[in-house]
Enzyme design. Structure first.
Site, mmCIF file in Angstrom:
data_model
loop_
_atom_site.group_PDB
_atom_site.id
_atom_site.type_symbol
_atom_site.label_atom_id
_atom_site.label_comp_id
_atom_site.label_asym_id
_atom_site.label_seq_id
_atom_site.Cartn_x
_atom_site.Cartn_y
_atom_site.Cartn_z
ATOM 1 C CB VAL A 49 -11.367 48.011 -37.992
ATOM 2 C CG1 VAL A 49 -10.659 47.581 -39.113
ATOM 3 C CG2 VAL A 49 -11.328 49.448 -37.949
ATOM 4 C CE1 TYR A 50 -10.845 45.364 -42.919
ATOM 5 C CE2 TYR A 50 -11.878 43.395 -43.394
ATOM 6 C CZ TYR A 50 -10.665 44.024 -43.303
ATOM 7 O OH TYR A 50 -9.381 43.553 -43.450
ATOM 8 C CB SER A 51 -18.596 48.289 -42.249
ATOM 9 O OG SER A 51 -18.522 48.352 -43.568
ATOM 10 C CB ILE A 52 -17.474 50.686 -37.392
ATOM 11 C CG1 ILE A 52 -16.423 51.960 -38.123
ATOM 12 C CG2 ILE A 52 -16.893 51.191 -35.872
ATOM 13 C CD1 ILE A 52 -15.131 51.687 -37.836
ATOM 14 N N GLY A 53 -17.577 47.227 -37.401
ATOM 15 C CA GLY A 53 -18.597 45.897 -37.043
ATOM 16 C C GLY A 53 -19.567 45.673 -38.038
#
Length: 327
Positions: A58-62
Protein backbone atom coordinates in the site's frame (compact mmCIF):
# COMPACT_ATOMS: atom_id res chain seq x y z
CA UNK A 1 26.33 -2.78 12.60
CA UNK A 2 24.94 -5.23 15.13
CA UNK A 3 22.94 -8.30 14.10
CA UNK A 4 20.44 -10.40 16.04
CA UNK A 5 18.12 -13.30 15.39
CA UNK A 6 14.55 -12.45 14.42
CA UNK A 7 12.63 -14.01 17.26
CA UNK A 8 13.27 -17.74 17.63
CA UNK A 9 14.30 -18.09 13.98
CA UNK A 10 17.85 -18.48 12.72
CA UNK A 11 17.41 -15.41 10.50
CA UNK A 12 19.96 -12.69 11.27
CA UNK A 13 18.79 -9.10 10.85
CA UNK A 14 20.48 -5.76 11.49
CA UNK A 15 19.50 -3.97 14.71
CA UNK A 16 18.01 -1.25 12.51
CA UNK A 17 15.45 -1.90 9.78
CA UNK A 18 15.06 0.75 7.09
CA UNK A 19 11.40 1.56 6.60
CA UNK A 20 10.71 2.10 2.91
CA UNK A 21 7.43 3.99 3.27
CA UNK A 22 9.39 7.21 2.72
CA UNK A 23 10.39 6.18 -0.81
CA UNK A 24 8.05 5.88 -3.76
CA UNK A 25 5.80 8.58 -5.16
CA UNK A 26 4.90 12.10 -4.05
CA UNK A 27 1.47 11.52 -5.60
CA UNK A 28 0.75 9.33 -2.57
CA UNK A 29 2.20 11.66 0.12
CA UNK A 30 3.95 14.92 -0.71
CA UNK A 31 6.84 14.20 1.69
CA UNK A 32 7.70 10.88 0.02
CA UNK A 33 11.00 10.80 -1.91
CA UNK A 34 10.98 9.76 -5.56
CA UNK A 35 13.35 7.11 -6.89
CA UNK A 36 16.35 9.35 -7.63
CA UNK A 37 16.02 11.12 -4.28
CA UNK A 38 15.84 7.75 -2.54
CA UNK A 39 19.08 6.33 -3.92
CA UNK A 40 21.50 7.90 -1.39
CA UNK A 41 19.46 6.56 1.53
CA UNK A 42 19.44 2.96 0.37
CA UNK A 43 23.14 3.20 -0.48
CA UNK A 44 24.02 4.64 2.93
CA UNK A 45 21.95 2.00 4.69
CA UNK A 46 23.73 -0.76 2.80
CA UNK A 47 27.13 0.79 3.49
CA UNK A 48 26.27 0.93 7.20
CA UNK A 49 25.50 -2.78 7.21
CA UNK A 50 21.71 -2.55 7.34
CA UNK A 51 20.39 -5.72 5.72
CA UNK A 52 16.73 -5.42 6.74
CA UNK A 53 14.27 -3.45 4.57
CA UNK A 54 10.56 -3.15 5.29
CA UNK A 55 7.93 -2.02 2.80
CA UNK A 56 4.25 -2.69 2.03
CA UNK A 57 2.12 -2.98 -1.06
CA UNK A 58 0.00 0.00 0.00
CA UNK A 59 2.97 2.39 0.35
CA UNK A 60 2.73 4.68 -2.68
CA UNK A 61 0.24 2.06 -3.95
CA UNK A 62 3.03 -0.26 -5.04
CA UNK A 63 5.57 2.47 -5.73
CA UNK A 64 7.63 1.75 -2.63
CA UNK A 65 8.04 -1.91 -3.57
CA UNK A 66 9.13 -0.90 -7.07
CA UNK A 67 11.76 1.50 -5.73
CA UNK A 68 12.97 -1.04 -3.17
CA UNK A 69 13.51 -3.79 -5.72
CA UNK A 70 14.91 -1.55 -8.44
CA UNK A 71 17.48 0.23 -6.27
CA UNK A 72 18.72 -2.91 -4.54
CA UNK A 73 19.25 -4.41 -7.97
CA UNK A 74 21.00 -1.25 -9.23
CA UNK A 75 23.42 -1.38 -6.31
CA UNK A 76 24.28 -4.98 -7.20
CA UNK A 77 23.01 -6.41 -3.93
CA UNK A 78 22.87 -10.20 -3.88
CA UNK A 79 19.35 -11.31 -3.06
CA UNK A 80 20.57 -13.67 -0.35
CA UNK A 81 22.40 -10.85 1.43
CA UNK A 82 19.31 -8.81 2.32
CA UNK A 83 16.15 -9.44 4.29
CA UNK A 84 13.11 -8.05 2.50
CA UNK A 85 9.79 -7.62 4.26
CA UNK A 86 6.51 -6.45 2.78
CA UNK A 87 2.90 -6.38 3.90
CA UNK A 88 -0.64 -7.16 2.74
CA UNK A 89 -4.12 -5.95 3.71
CA UNK A 90 -4.42 -2.34 2.58
CA UNK A 91 -6.78 -1.32 -0.20
CA UNK A 92 -4.91 -1.22 -3.49
CA UNK A 93 -7.71 -0.23 -5.87
CA UNK A 94 -11.46 0.36 -6.04
CA UNK A 95 -12.10 -3.33 -6.63
CA UNK A 96 -14.09 -4.87 -3.78
CA UNK A 97 -11.64 -7.78 -3.36
CA UNK A 98 -8.45 -5.73 -3.64
CA UNK A 99 -8.05 -5.39 0.13
CA UNK A 100 -8.15 -7.43 3.32
CA UNK A 101 -6.85 -10.85 4.25
CA UNK A 102 -9.01 -13.19 2.21
CA UNK A 103 -7.32 -16.09 0.48
CA UNK A 104 -8.01 -14.40 -2.85
CA UNK A 105 -6.40 -11.11 -1.87
CA UNK A 106 -3.38 -12.71 -0.22
CA UNK A 107 -2.68 -14.96 -3.21
CA UNK A 108 -3.15 -12.13 -5.69
CA UNK A 109 -1.12 -9.71 -3.59
CA UNK A 110 1.97 -11.82 -3.03
CA UNK A 111 2.37 -12.30 -6.78
CA UNK A 112 1.91 -8.59 -7.46
CA UNK A 113 4.36 -7.63 -4.71
CA UNK A 114 6.99 -10.01 -6.04
CA UNK A 115 6.58 -8.62 -9.53
CA UNK A 116 7.05 -5.06 -8.28
CA UNK A 117 10.03 -6.07 -6.15
CA UNK A 118 11.53 -8.04 -9.08
CA UNK A 119 12.08 -10.96 -6.74
CA UNK A 120 10.93 -14.56 -6.56
CA UNK A 121 10.37 -14.45 -2.79
CA UNK A 122 10.23 -12.14 0.21
CA UNK A 123 11.86 -13.07 3.47
CA UNK A 124 9.04 -11.79 5.68
CA UNK A 125 5.42 -11.49 4.54
CA UNK A 126 3.31 -9.59 7.06
CA UNK A 127 -0.38 -8.92 7.57
CA UNK A 128 -0.59 -5.16 7.84
CA UNK A 129 -3.58 -5.13 10.19
CA UNK A 130 -6.28 -7.49 11.46
CA UNK A 131 -9.20 -8.18 9.12
CA UNK A 132 -12.53 -8.45 10.94
CA UNK A 133 -14.31 -9.60 7.77
CA UNK A 134 -12.22 -12.71 7.10
CA UNK A 135 -12.04 -15.82 9.32
CA UNK A 136 -8.56 -16.16 10.76
CA UNK A 137 -8.49 -19.80 9.60
CA UNK A 138 -8.74 -18.64 5.99
CA UNK A 139 -5.97 -16.11 6.45
CA UNK A 140 -3.56 -18.43 8.23
CA UNK A 141 -4.04 -21.26 5.74
CA UNK A 142 -3.42 -18.89 2.84
CA UNK A 143 -0.24 -17.55 4.49
CA UNK A 144 0.90 -21.10 5.12
CA UNK A 145 0.44 -21.87 1.43
CA UNK A 146 2.45 -18.76 0.50
CA UNK A 147 5.34 -20.06 2.60
CA UNK A 148 5.03 -23.62 1.33
CA UNK A 149 5.08 -22.33 -2.25
CA UNK A 150 8.45 -20.67 -1.57
CA UNK A 151 7.14 -17.15 -2.15
CA UNK A 152 7.87 -16.16 1.47
CA UNK A 153 10.36 -17.55 3.98
CA UNK A 154 8.56 -16.38 7.14
CA UNK A 155 5.36 -14.58 8.07
CA UNK A 156 4.79 -11.72 10.49
CA UNK A 157 1.99 -9.54 11.79
CA UNK A 158 1.47 -5.88 12.59
CA UNK A 159 -0.58 -3.87 15.08
CA UNK A 160 -3.51 -5.71 16.63
CA UNK A 161 -4.80 -6.77 20.03
CA UNK A 162 -2.88 -9.41 21.93
CA UNK A 163 -5.92 -11.70 21.97
CA UNK A 164 -6.12 -11.51 18.17
CA UNK A 165 -2.44 -12.33 17.76
CA UNK A 166 -2.75 -15.21 20.21
CA UNK A 167 -5.79 -16.55 18.35
CA UNK A 168 -3.91 -16.43 15.05
CA UNK A 169 -0.92 -18.27 16.51
CA UNK A 170 -3.14 -20.91 18.13
CA UNK A 171 -5.07 -21.40 14.88
CA UNK A 172 -1.86 -21.96 12.95
CA UNK A 173 -0.39 -24.31 15.53
CA UNK A 174 -3.55 -26.40 15.84
CA UNK A 175 -3.55 -27.03 12.07
CA UNK A 176 0.19 -27.49 11.67
CA UNK A 177 0.45 -24.26 9.65
CA UNK A 178 3.21 -21.65 9.64
CA UNK A 179 3.15 -19.34 12.65
CA UNK A 180 4.08 -15.67 12.83
CA UNK A 181 7.72 -15.09 13.78
CA UNK A 182 7.52 -11.31 14.24
CA UNK A 183 5.28 -8.52 15.45
CA UNK A 184 5.54 -5.04 13.94
CA UNK A 185 3.76 -3.02 16.58
CA UNK A 186 3.28 0.63 17.45
CA UNK A 187 5.74 1.33 20.25
CA UNK A 188 7.86 4.28 21.33
CA UNK A 189 8.70 6.47 24.30
CA UNK A 190 5.36 8.33 24.13
CA UNK A 191 3.22 5.28 23.29
CA UNK A 192 3.96 2.32 25.56
CA UNK A 193 0.58 0.58 25.76
CA UNK A 194 2.16 -2.45 24.07
CA UNK A 195 4.00 -3.15 27.32
CA UNK A 196 0.73 -4.29 28.91
CA UNK A 197 -0.06 -7.38 26.83
CA UNK A 198 1.49 -7.61 23.37
CA UNK A 199 5.15 -7.37 24.33
CA UNK A 200 4.87 -9.88 27.22
CA UNK A 201 3.03 -12.26 24.86
CA UNK A 202 5.75 -11.96 22.23
CA UNK A 203 8.49 -12.48 24.82
CA UNK A 204 6.76 -15.60 26.12
CA UNK A 205 6.31 -17.00 22.62
CA UNK A 206 9.71 -16.02 21.23
CA UNK A 207 8.28 -13.62 18.65
CA UNK A 208 10.64 -10.94 17.34
CA UNK A 209 9.63 -7.31 17.96
CA UNK A 210 10.22 -4.83 15.12
CA UNK A 211 8.29 -1.71 16.22
CA UNK A 212 7.12 0.95 13.80
CA UNK A 213 7.42 4.65 14.58
CA UNK A 214 10.18 4.22 17.21
CA UNK A 215 10.81 7.97 17.14
CA UNK A 216 7.09 8.82 17.01
CA UNK A 217 7.08 10.17 13.45
CA UNK A 218 9.57 12.91 14.28
CA UNK A 219 7.87 13.96 17.52
CA UNK A 220 11.22 14.16 19.36
CA UNK A 221 12.82 16.43 16.76
CA UNK A 222 12.01 19.45 18.90
CA UNK A 223 9.93 21.29 16.32
CA UNK A 224 6.46 19.86 17.01
CA UNK A 225 3.77 22.26 18.14
CA UNK A 226 1.14 21.79 20.79
CA UNK A 227 -2.09 21.33 18.89
CA UNK A 228 -0.37 19.46 16.05
CA UNK A 229 2.02 19.95 13.18
CA UNK A 230 5.57 21.20 12.90
CA UNK A 231 8.08 22.75 10.52
CA UNK A 232 8.84 19.86 8.18
CA UNK A 233 6.82 18.88 5.12
CA UNK A 234 5.77 15.65 6.77
CA UNK A 235 4.84 17.33 10.04
CA UNK A 236 2.58 19.71 8.15
CA UNK A 237 0.88 16.90 6.24
CA UNK A 238 0.66 14.00 8.68
CA UNK A 239 -2.81 13.86 10.26
CA UNK A 240 -2.06 10.36 11.54
CA UNK A 241 0.69 11.73 13.81
CA UNK A 242 -1.70 14.36 15.14
CA UNK A 243 -4.04 11.58 16.22
CA UNK A 244 -1.32 9.41 17.72
CA UNK A 245 0.65 11.97 19.69
CA UNK A 246 0.54 15.65 20.73
CA UNK A 247 -1.03 15.14 24.18
CA UNK A 248 0.34 17.42 26.87
CA UNK A 249 1.94 14.45 28.64
CA UNK A 250 3.67 13.53 25.38
CA UNK A 251 5.40 16.90 25.35
CA UNK A 252 6.48 16.35 28.95
CA UNK A 253 8.19 13.11 27.93
CA UNK A 254 9.72 14.80 24.87
CA UNK A 255 11.08 17.61 27.06
CA UNK A 256 12.74 15.05 29.30
CA UNK A 257 14.29 13.37 26.24
CA UNK A 258 15.55 16.75 25.02
CA UNK A 259 17.13 17.46 28.40
CA UNK A 260 18.91 14.12 28.43
CA UNK A 261 19.95 14.64 24.82
CA UNK A 262 21.81 17.81 25.77
CA UNK A 263 23.71 15.89 28.44
CA UNK A 264 24.78 13.30 25.86
CA UNK A 265 25.43 15.83 23.10
CA UNK A 266 22.92 14.18 20.76
CA UNK A 267 19.38 14.86 19.53
CA UNK A 268 16.09 14.08 21.24
CA UNK A 269 15.24 11.66 18.43
CA UNK A 270 18.46 9.76 19.07
CA UNK A 271 17.63 9.46 22.76
CA UNK A 272 14.16 8.13 21.92
CA UNK A 273 15.70 5.54 19.60
CA UNK A 274 18.49 4.69 22.04
CA UNK A 275 15.86 4.10 24.74
CA UNK A 276 14.31 1.45 22.53
CA UNK A 277 17.63 -0.05 21.42
CA UNK A 278 18.57 -0.41 25.10
CA UNK A 279 15.58 -2.73 25.56
CA UNK A 280 17.06 -6.23 25.07
CA UNK A 281 13.75 -7.64 23.87
CA UNK A 282 13.49 -5.27 20.88
CA UNK A 283 14.88 -6.89 17.74
CA UNK A 284 15.03 -4.07 15.18
CA UNK A 285 13.13 -0.76 15.27
CA UNK A 286 11.90 0.33 11.84
CA UNK A 287 13.38 3.74 11.12
CA UNK A 288 12.29 6.22 8.47
CA UNK A 289 14.51 8.84 6.87
CA UNK A 290 13.81 11.60 4.36
CA UNK A 291 16.92 13.59 5.27
CA UNK A 292 20.37 12.04 5.37
CA UNK A 293 20.96 13.44 8.84
CA UNK A 294 17.97 11.39 10.05
CA UNK A 295 19.63 8.20 8.88
CA UNK A 296 23.07 9.15 10.20
CA UNK A 297 21.60 9.95 13.62
CA UNK A 298 19.73 6.65 13.72
CA UNK A 299 22.91 4.71 12.95
CA UNK A 300 24.84 6.66 15.58
CA UNK A 301 22.13 5.92 18.17
CA UNK A 302 23.29 2.30 18.21
CA UNK A 303 26.28 3.43 20.26
CA UNK A 304 24.32 5.44 22.87
CA UNK A 305 24.18 3.62 26.19
CA UNK A 306 21.65 4.74 28.78
CA UNK A 307 21.96 4.06 32.49
CA UNK A 308 19.12 2.63 34.57
CA UNK A 309 18.61 6.06 36.14
CA UNK A 310 18.43 7.72 32.73
CA UNK A 311 15.86 5.21 31.51
CA UNK A 312 13.82 5.88 34.65
CA UNK A 313 13.95 9.61 33.94
CA UNK A 314 12.64 9.02 30.43
CA UNK A 315 9.84 6.72 31.53
CA UNK A 316 8.60 8.30 34.77
CA UNK A 317 6.28 10.91 33.19
CA UNK A 318 4.45 8.50 30.89
CA UNK A 319 0.66 8.53 31.13
CA UNK A 320 -1.67 5.79 29.81
CA UNK A 321 -3.01 6.32 26.29
CA UNK A 322 -6.04 4.96 24.48
CA UNK A 323 -5.14 2.14 22.13
CA UNK A 324 -3.78 3.74 18.97
CA UNK A 325 -2.43 2.40 15.67
CA UNK A 326 -4.52 -0.75 15.24
CA UNK A 327 -6.71 0.58 12.43
Amino acid sequence: MQYVNLGKTGLKVSRLCLGMMSYGSKKWRNWVLEEEESKPFIKRALDAGINFFDTADVYSIGGSEKVTGKLLKQFGVKRENVVIATKVNGQMSDDINDKGLSRKHIMDSIDKSLKRLQMDHVDLYQIHRWDNETPIEETMEALNDVVRSGKARYIGASSMSAWQFSKAQYTAQSHGWTRFVSMQNHYNLVYREEEREMIPLCLDQGVGLIPWSPMARGFFAGDRKRGGGGKTARAKNDPIANNLYFREEDFTVADQAAELAKEHGVSGSQIALAWMLNKPHITAPIIGATKMDHLEQAIAALDIKLSVDEITRLEEHYQPHPVLGHS
